[in-house]
Each structure stands twice: as structure tokens, then as C-alpha cells.
Write a protein that holds these residues in place. Sequence first.
Motif, PDB file in Angstrom:
ATOM      1  N   ILE A 129       0.346  -0.809   0.466  1.00 43.50           N
ATOM      2  CA  ILE A 129       0.075  -0.007  -0.221  1.00 43.50           C
ATOM      3  C   ILE A 129       0.890   1.675   0.536  1.00 43.50           C
ATOM      4  O   ILE A 129       0.590   2.212  -0.911  1.00 43.50           O
ATOM      5  CB  ILE A 129      -1.156  -0.012   1.057  1.00 43.50           C
ATOM      6  N   ARG A 130       2.282   0.957   0.737  1.00 42.85           N
ATOM      7  CA  ARG A 130       2.548   1.894   0.764  1.00 42.85           C
ATOM      8  C   ARG A 130       3.329   2.638  -0.520  1.00 42.85           C
ATOM      9  O   ARG A 130       3.921   3.389  -0.798  1.00 42.85           O
ATOM     10  CB  ARG A 130       4.295   1.984   1.884  1.00 42.85           C
TER      11      ARG A 130
ATOM     12  N   THR B  12       0.795   4.107  -2.703  1.00 39.12           N
ATOM     13  CA  THR B  12       0.204   6.007  -2.367  1.00 39.12           C
ATOM     14  C   THR B  12       1.621   6.589  -2.739  1.00 39.12           C
ATOM     15  O   THR B  12       1.651   8.017  -2.067  1.00 39.12           O
ATOM     16  CB  THR B  12      -0.424   5.688  -1.153  1.00 39.12           C
ATOM     17  N   THR B  13       2.829   5.914  -2.940  1.00 36.50           N
ATOM     18  CA  THR B  13       4.040   7.217  -3.560  1.00 36.50           C
ATOM     19  C   THR B  13       4.583   7.439  -2.069  1.00 36.50           C
ATOM     20  O   THR B  13       5.584   8.046  -1.928  1.00 36.50           O
ATOM     21  CB  THR B  13       3.696   8.083  -4.336  1.00 36.50           C
TER      22      THR B  13
ATOM     23  N   LYS C  67       4.411  10.645  -9.461  1.00 32.84           N
ATOM     24  CA  LYS C  67       3.861  10.990  -7.684  1.00 32.84           C
ATOM     25  C   LYS C  67       3.175  11.785  -7.425  1.00 32.84           C
ATOM     26  O   LYS C  67       2.379  11.677  -7.193  1.00 32.84           O
ATOM     27  CB  LYS C  67       4.920  10.822  -6.448  1.00 32.84           C
TER      28      LYS C  67
ATOM     29  N   ARG D 182      -0.919  11.216  -6.108  1.00 33.10           N
ATOM     30  CA  ARG D 182      -0.896  12.200  -5.437  1.00 33.10           C
ATOM     31  C   ARG D 182      -2.504  12.417  -5.727  1.00 33.10           C
ATOM     32  O   ARG D 182      -3.103  12.564  -4.172  1.00 33.10           O
ATOM     33  CB  ARG D 182      -0.494  12.022  -4.373  1.00 33.10           C
TER      34      ARG D 182
ATOM     35  N   ILE E  76      -5.821  10.218  -4.781  1.00 29.23           N
ATOM     36  CA  ILE E  76      -5.474   9.091  -3.846  1.00 29.23           C
ATOM     37  C   ILE E  76      -5.714   9.625  -2.612  1.00 29.23           C
ATOM     38  O   ILE E  76      -5.399  10.963  -2.549  1.00 29.23           O
ATOM     39  CB  ILE E  76      -4.004   8.777  -3.158  1.00 29.23           C
TER      40      ILE E  76
ATOM     41  N   TYR F  89      -6.189   8.955   1.719  1.00 30.53           N
ATOM     42  CA  TYR F  89      -5.145   7.725   2.130  1.00 30.53           C
ATOM     43  C   TYR F  89      -5.926   7.383   3.439  1.00 30.53           C
ATOM     44  O   TYR F  89      -5.616   8.698   3.950  1.00 30.53           O
ATOM     45  CB  TYR F  89      -3.724   7.893   1.952  1.00 30.53           C
TER      46      TYR F  89
ATOM     47  N   ALA G  15      -9.713  12.355   4.384  1.00 24.90           N
ATOM     48  CA  ALA G  15      -9.054  11.785   3.053  1.00 24.90           C
ATOM     49  C   ALA G  15      -9.776  11.826   2.170  1.00 24.90           C
ATOM     50  O   ALA G  15      -9.382  12.200   0.402  1.00 24.90           O
ATOM     51  CB  ALA G  15      -8.720  10.448   3.351  1.00 24.90           C
TER      52      ALA G  15
ATOM     53  N   VAL H 242      -7.977   4.991  -0.211  1.00 21.69           N
ATOM     54  CA  VAL H 242      -6.706   3.087   0.099  1.00 21.69           C
ATOM     55  C   VAL H 242      -6.999   3.328   1.874  1.00 21.69           C
ATOM     56  O   VAL H 242      -6.793   4.962   2.628  1.00 21.69           O
ATOM     57  CB  VAL H 242      -5.070   4.155  -0.102  1.00 21.69           C
TER      58      VAL H 242
END
Length: 270
Positions: free
Chosen positions: A51-52, A55-56, A76, A80, A83, A85, A153, A162
Motif C-alpha cells: 500500500i505504501r 500511495t507513493t 508521483k 497523489r 488518492i 489515504y 482523505a 486507500v
Amino acid sequence: MSVDESAAVRCVDLRYSFGHTMAVDGVDLSIARGSVFGLLGPNGAGKTTAIRMITTLLPVPSGAIRVFGVDVARHKLQVRRLIGYVPQQLSADGALTGRENVALFARLFDVPRAYRKAAVDQALESVGLTDAAKRTASTYSGGMIRRLELAQALVSAPKLLVLDEPTIGLDPVGRASVWERLAEVRAATGMSILVTTHYMDEAEQNCDEIALMHRGRITARGTPDELRTSVGPDATLDDVFRATTGDDLSGAGEGMRSVRSTRRTARRLG
């Protein structure tokens, strides 16, 4: 690599190691747009590491990830913007009000000033916190804190949300409240959702598709019905979990960090 431009997330031969420990080991994954996708597995299976990368927050040293067709390694900032998160660790500031917390994230995600107030209002309304928005987050219940983090988020109107263990430590009422809000937002926006959870009932009730991860690899994938059927006529998702992970749930690599993080979050949510 053949690119599935219609997918919300596409991972191909994804790998990541911590020293000599392979946390993510050749993961191939495709998540359909507009779906709720559950990534399940024991602590240390590699879920959070994957997941990390998506999510960059971690680099992609080997393999490839695309989010709505955008290459994560090369673009990136663009990824971002797509997304939202919610990590395991709490991200809400107890000294700020609910509105101030969400407004802070609106600025961090570069929501245009002209639309910022409306975006904050909409995010708070979508998670049912309008009436509590002027209270400091320190006065919120655990379920309200998690809904506040959802608002943080959601304030940038992400196409992909996410969620890493979004209901850890919550009582059944709090868990149900979080998922009810997620269902409402998804129905209103068509947003795609990627979630990790240790609650099999949540995965069964809310996920369109599930992948089970163990020791860095995907060991099974399908709808909840397909996974249960693959084990036996009366099988549950718990049975599928045991069948694909075995008795050794200790994991490796991120295991101790994940356990400690989960315990801290559970304690803080009460």
C-alpha cells in the motif's frame, strides 16, 4: 508491460525488501474501477508495504504500479492527486477542531482556495460530522475519529481511497458507522476503494473482490463466494484465511512494526 488503462490500480511483478527480507515478492494485482477491493493477510504479509508503494510513500524498486493508468514511479505528484489515504496510525490532531483538521488536509492536498470551504463542508457532511465540526477532535469517540480521518482523505475528492485497517480498535457500532459512510460516498461518487482489514466479516460484507497475501505473495484471489467455494461447501472466509496462510501467522519483515502500530492505534481509539 501491458497496461490496463481501465483499472484503478495495476501492479506488475511488484517487489520490495527490507535488507535481506523480501516483504513484497512478485505481486501482480489489478483492481477494477469503482470496486471495493480487500487485501487480507496476517501481520507481516506485506500488505502495508504494498500500500505504501501504491500511495507513493515508498519507492518502487522493482516492478511497476499504475493508478488509473499513471505510472507511480514516474509521476508521483500526479498519482497523489488521485488518492486519499487513511493509514493505521492516527492522523487527526486532537488539539484542533474537526473542521480545522479537515481544512488542514485541504491545504496540504492543494484544494483551490476558492473551493476549499465548500470541499471541507462536503467532506464533513459525507461522514456525518457537520454537527460536531466545531468540537476539538480530543472530544470525539473512536468511531468519530476514524470518520474524521475519512473526511481528511475525502476532502480532495480522490478517485481512489486507500484504507489501512480503518476500523481497528472500534466497537461493532463504530465499525458499522465507518462502512455505512464509505458505502454512501462510493454510491455518490463511484470512487474505488482499496482496504486492508483483519475483520473477515467486514471483507465478506463489503468487498467486491479479495486477495489474500502471505509472506509477500498473493496466495488466493476472487470474490468472497469464489474463495469460500474453493475451500469447501460450508467454508467461511476465516477458513480460507487459514487455508492460505497456514498456522504460522507471525509473518516477516514488517511484522513487529505492524503489530506495534496496530496496538498503539487500538489503544488510542479506546
